[in-house]
Structures are given as structure tokens and as C-alpha cells.
Design an enzyme around this catalytic site. Structure first.
Site, PDB file in Angstrom:
ATOM      1  N   GLY A  70      -1.489   5.730   4.743  1.00 38.36           N
ATOM      2  CA  GLY A  70      -2.086   5.817   3.406  1.00 38.36           C
ATOM      3  C   GLY A  70      -1.815   7.154   2.749  1.00 38.36           C
ATOM      4  N   ASP A  91      -3.745  -4.502  10.341  1.00 40.96           N
ATOM      5  CA  ASP A  91      -5.038  -4.021  10.838  1.00 40.96           C
ATOM      6  C   ASP A  91      -5.768  -5.131  11.586  1.00 40.96           C
ATOM      7  OD1 ASP A  91      -4.779  -1.470   9.896  1.00 40.96           O
ATOM      8  OD2 ASP A  91      -6.071  -1.745   8.145  1.00 40.96           O
TER       9      ASP A  91
END
Length: 207
Positions: A70, A91
């Protein structure tokens, strides 16, 4: 809760690594993929064999890739819908591997049906928690509520697994798995009620 308290701190700690990876020409998507593969390896290679604390250390070494990718995406201006989709999807695969590894251990070598059932409940309910939010957003609603967000569940199960194995106190992990299962169920109900209120207000509830 953990997302709010820890995200800023982890961003500061991991930003230097993220910038180094960008200078090496490594993309955020590669970091996301490698991180997930590492988590899956740690959970599925070590947990079923009873090497729980070793698996946790391997998982921990890769799990922070979720933050690093990110940071890299924002720093490079390469935040895309594809990147967000890939990150969220992988994830869930990593989370499933962690709880799935525990299920395999306790259903096999660990020989503890109760622990296997608790781990399986966490795996299933954790997936429903994520789905409840994703489906709501796909329909134009919001469901960003609940007492068992992903970061909370992940930290709790990894810490409990590590210390339960090192201290030889499986009841510690059993208690945490039980609490996570209940918290996940409560979160699913919270999200369903939140979406129903929005649907009622929009006249989208029949009968």
C-alpha cells in the site's frame, strides 16, 4: 481498532523498505503476491506438522507485505482498482491458509476435534465477515462496522498460536479461537443489521 491504532506507526516503520523496493523496480503487485505466498507457505507447511511457533514466525515475516504494498502504491502513484482488488482477494487467501493450517493440524496430528472445529468456525465466519461488507458495497450500501475486523483477527490468532505452542498451553489458543468465532458472528450480524437499516431507508426491503 488495530487498523486505526497501528496503521500510522507501521507506515512509518515500513516506508524505508517500501522506497527501497520501488528503487529496485519491484511493483506493489509483486510484493502483494510474494507476501501471500509466504503466508500460505508458513501456515500450510508448518502448522499441519505441529510446528506452530515456527509457522507464526514465517507468517509474520511476510504478513507486513500488506502494508508495504500500500505504501509503495501511494508513493509511486500506482494505486489502481486492480491493485485494490488483488490485495483484498489475496488477503482472504492468506487468512484462509492460516486458519486452514490450524484445522489440518488439530484434525490430524494434533488430534483435538474441538480445536479443529473452532478453527474451522473462524475460517468460515471470517470469510462471511469479509463477504458481508463486499456484497453490501457492491449493492451501494456500507457495512464498515463490527468488533472483529481483519487486523484484529489476524493479530489475535498469530499471537495466541505462538504463545500456546511455546508455553505448551493449547487452551490459550482454544480460548482465543472461541472468542474470535463469537466476535466474527457478532460482526456478521452487525453488518447485516446495518445494511438492513440502509435498505429500509431506501425502500429496498420487500414484504
Amino acid at each position: 481498532m488495530l487498523n486505526r491504532l497501528m496503521r500510522a506507526t507501521m507506515t512509518k516503520l515500513l516506508s524505508p523498505l517500501a522506497h527501497v523496493l520501488l528503487k529496485l523496480g519491484i511493483s506493489p503487485d509483486v510484493v502483494t503476491t510474494v507476501g501471500t505466498l509466504g503466508v500460505c507457505f508458513g501456515a500450510l507447511a508448518f502448522f499441519p506438522r505441529g510446528q506452530l511457533w515456527v509457522g507464526v514466525l514465517v507468517i509474520t515475516a511476510f504478513v507486513f507485505s500488506d502494508t508495504v504494498d500500500g505504501i509503495m502504491a501511494r508513493a509511486s502513484g500506482r494505486s489502481t482498482k486492480w491493485g485494490a482488488y488483488l490485495d483484498s482477494t489475496l488477503d482472504r487467501i492468506g487468512d484462509a491458509a492460516i486458519f486452514g493450517g490450524l484445522v489440518l493440524y488439530y484434525a490430524g496430528r494434533g488430534d483435538n476435534p474441538v480445536m479443529a472445529a473452532l478453527a474451522l468456525a473462524c475460517l468460515i465466519l471470517g470469510s462471511v465477515v469479509s463477504y458481508a461488507r463486499a456484497r453490501a458495497e457492491g449493492l451501494g450500501f456500507t457495512a464498515n462496522v463490527g468488533i472483529a475486523e481483519r487486523a484484529d483477527r489476524l493479530v489475535a490468532v498469530l499471537v495466541a498460536t505462538f504463545f500456546a505452542d511455546v508455553l505448551r498451553v493449547p487452551a490459550l489458543l482454544g480460548g482465543v479461537l472461541g472468542l474470535l468465532a463469537v466476535a466474527s458472528l457478532v460482526t456478521v450480524v452487525q453488518r447485516m443489521l446495518t445494511v438492513r437499516r440502509q435498505a429500509l431507508a431506501a425502500g429496498e426491503v420487500s414484504g
